[in-house]
Design a protein around this motif. Structure first.
Motif, PDB file in Angstrom:
ATOM      1  N   UNK A  27       1.624  -1.150  -0.121  1.00  0.00           N
ATOM      2  CA  UNK A  27       0.426  -0.414  -0.079  1.00  0.00           C
ATOM      3  C   UNK A  27       0.857   0.809  -0.363  1.00  0.00           C
ATOM      4  N   UNK A  28       1.830   0.969   0.581  1.00  0.00           N
ATOM      5  CA  UNK A  28       3.030   2.238   0.799  1.00  0.00           C
ATOM      6  C   UNK A  28       3.398   2.648  -0.975  1.00  0.00           C
ATOM      7  N   UNK A  29       3.603   1.622  -2.097  1.00  0.00           N
ATOM      8  CA  UNK A  29       3.801   2.104  -2.938  1.00  0.00           C
ATOM      9  C   UNK A  29       2.957   2.104  -4.305  1.00  0.00           C
ATOM     10  N   UNK A  43       4.126   7.349 -10.800  1.00  0.00           N
ATOM     11  CA  UNK A  43       5.084   6.188 -11.554  1.00  0.00           C
ATOM     12  C   UNK A  43       5.367   5.184  -9.957  1.00  0.00           C
ATOM     13  N   UNK A  44       6.207   4.113  -9.966  1.00  0.00           N
ATOM     14  CA  UNK A  44       6.362   3.962  -8.467  1.00  0.00           C
ATOM     15  C   UNK A  44       7.706   2.690  -9.452  1.00  0.00           C
ATOM     16  N   UNK A  45       8.705   2.559  -8.510  1.00  0.00           N
ATOM     17  CA  UNK A  45      10.363   0.994  -8.983  1.00  0.00           C
ATOM     18  C   UNK A  45       9.933   0.721  -7.231  1.00  0.00           C
ATOM     19  N   UNK A  46      10.143  -0.912  -7.469  1.00  0.00           N
ATOM     20  CA  UNK A  46      10.245  -1.739  -6.966  1.00  0.00           C
ATOM     21  C   UNK A  46      11.887  -2.760  -7.044  1.00  0.00           C
ATOM     22  N   UNK A  47      12.559  -1.543  -6.192  1.00  0.00           N
ATOM     23  CA  UNK A  47      14.184  -1.396  -6.821  1.00  0.00           C
ATOM     24  C   UNK A  47      14.612  -2.835  -6.285  1.00  0.00           C
ATOM     25  N   UNK A  48      14.942  -4.039  -7.112  1.00  0.00           N
ATOM     26  CA  UNK A  48      15.558  -4.998  -6.953  1.00  0.00           C
ATOM     27  C   UNK A  48      14.930  -6.084  -6.600  1.00  0.00           C
TER      28      UNK A  48
END
Length: 394
Positions: A100-102, A111-116
């Protein structure tokens, strides 16, 4: 003569997370979670019920604070015990933040990035297909569906947190891939090769179809209705120097295509346009998102963007996935790719959940009196349409 090279874009750096949560995966590939009543549940989507963190003797459910005990079992799996219930599981890499934070960030900025978020084994498999990293001696085979080349393509395509975000952002559980998963491999630039101009992605395609203001979706206010997002999987590190995607972040709110003076995709897809006119705009009003390999970047398909210029000596690679609601006409026939995928070796290497997910994402259906019926391209009718088009132009 081409104009002088523009200033560099503004860099937005997404750092690799120091810590991340864990997902507890059942033998069928679903996830163990805890519901609002405090009961252990098996879920197919990785929402806030799915993340866990390791504690002494077991795991703590992040959303509820519930502790469970866990012990090793044969084959490297674990057995989780909670209120007299026992469930087998295996550990899997989870997100760095709660889903939910993303989602909040995705809705705020487009836009959003789920890093690694992808594990190293999956990244390694993707690089093998793309011919990057330790596999730089290979070349991506565009004549064979990416899904059939390695199980890592299916695993990355079915990554659960990013798919949950896509469903929430578009407001429907019924999402589809508008084309089969495909790799975009950017070779080192030679100073002459054609480059990509500014555009918006499918289903809008502003800047690609019919120039300024044109596209497949008419320019009008759409309110909260989102007709598509782009899901880019970073197979290699994405940096400004190796050609990471350039963006005008926030441009999705304008609901129009990019300006002609930035250099549109409709112009730059013409052979030799770069040599005559130079590169598209790349100054500080544009941004480049840098992210580590294994990251998944989601952005509203209306966002202006283009591929960058690879100024390194190594290939840069990504998997591109246009995601739309099921009522949008697909960009390519993904059903045909699914039919051959189920007969391939990678199909046998993925979980039941991943199989269900990919069938839902790749197979378009008509839902009517006869129930659900899969639809795909009809070769005979396609040839007839080609013949009719040729006759009308002669």
């Amino acid at each position: 003569m081409p104009p002088p090279e523009p200033l560099r874009e503004t860099v937005v750096r997404v750092e690799p997370p120091r810590d991340r949560f864990t997902l507890l995966v059942t033998p069928a590939g679903d996830f163990l979670g805890v519901d609002d009543a405090g009961d252990l549940v098996v879920i197919s989507q990785a929402d806030d019920r799915a993340p866990w963190e390791e504690v002494s003797g077991g795991y703590r459910h992040v959303a509820t604070g519930q502790d469970v005990t866990a012990a090793r079992a044969a084959g490297g799996d674990g057995v989780l015990t909670f209120r007299g219930r026992r469930e087998r599981f295996r550990r899997a890499r989870g997100p760095a933040r709660m889903p939910t934070e993303y989602l909040r960030e995705f809705r705020e900025q487009g836009w959003v990035c789920l890093a690694g978020v992808l594990d190293p084994d999956t990244v390694y498999g993707l690089q093998r297909v793309a011919g990057c990293g330790r596999w730089s001696g290979r070349k991506y085979d565009r004549n064979v569906s990416a899904l059939e080349q390695h199980a890592a393509v299916a695993r990355a395509s079915a990554e659960p947190v990013s798919l949950w975000l896509a469903r929430q952002y578009m407001g429907t559980d019924e999402i589809r891939f508008a084309h089969p998963p495909s790799f975009a491999v950017l070779d080192p630039d030679d100073g002459e090769r054609d480059v990509q101009g500014w555009h918006s992605d499918f289903p809008y395609l502003w800047g690609i179809d019919r120039g300024v203001g044109g596209g497949r979706i008419p320019v009008r206010k759409t309110g909260d209705l989102v007709l598509g997002i782009q899901r880019n999987i970073c197979v290699t590190d994405f940096t400004r120097s190796n050609g990471a995607t350039r963006f005008k972040l926030g441009s999705h709110r304008r609901n129009v295509g990019p300006p002609a003076e930035w250099g549109l995709g409709v112009a730059y897809r013409r052979p030799g346009h770069r040599k005559q006119h130079g590169l598209p705009y790349g100054g500080p009003e544009a941004e480049v998102i840098e992210a580590p390999a294994g990251s998944i970047l989601l952005f509203d398909a209306r966002t202006w963007h283009r591929a960058g210029l690879n100024e390194t000596e190594s290939r840069r690679a990504a998997i591109l996935q246009a995601v739309t609601p099921p009522y949008i006409m697909p960009f390519a026939d993904s059903g045909a790719a699914f039919k051959t995928f189920v007969k391939s070796a990678p199909w046998q290497e993925i979980t039941d959940r991943e199989r269900r997910e990919l069938q839902s994402l790749l197979v378009y259906e008509i839902v009517g009196p006869r129930g659900r019926q899969a639809i795909t391209v009809d070769d005979e009718l396609t040839e007839r349409r080609w013949a009719d088009a040729g006759a009308s132009e002669s």
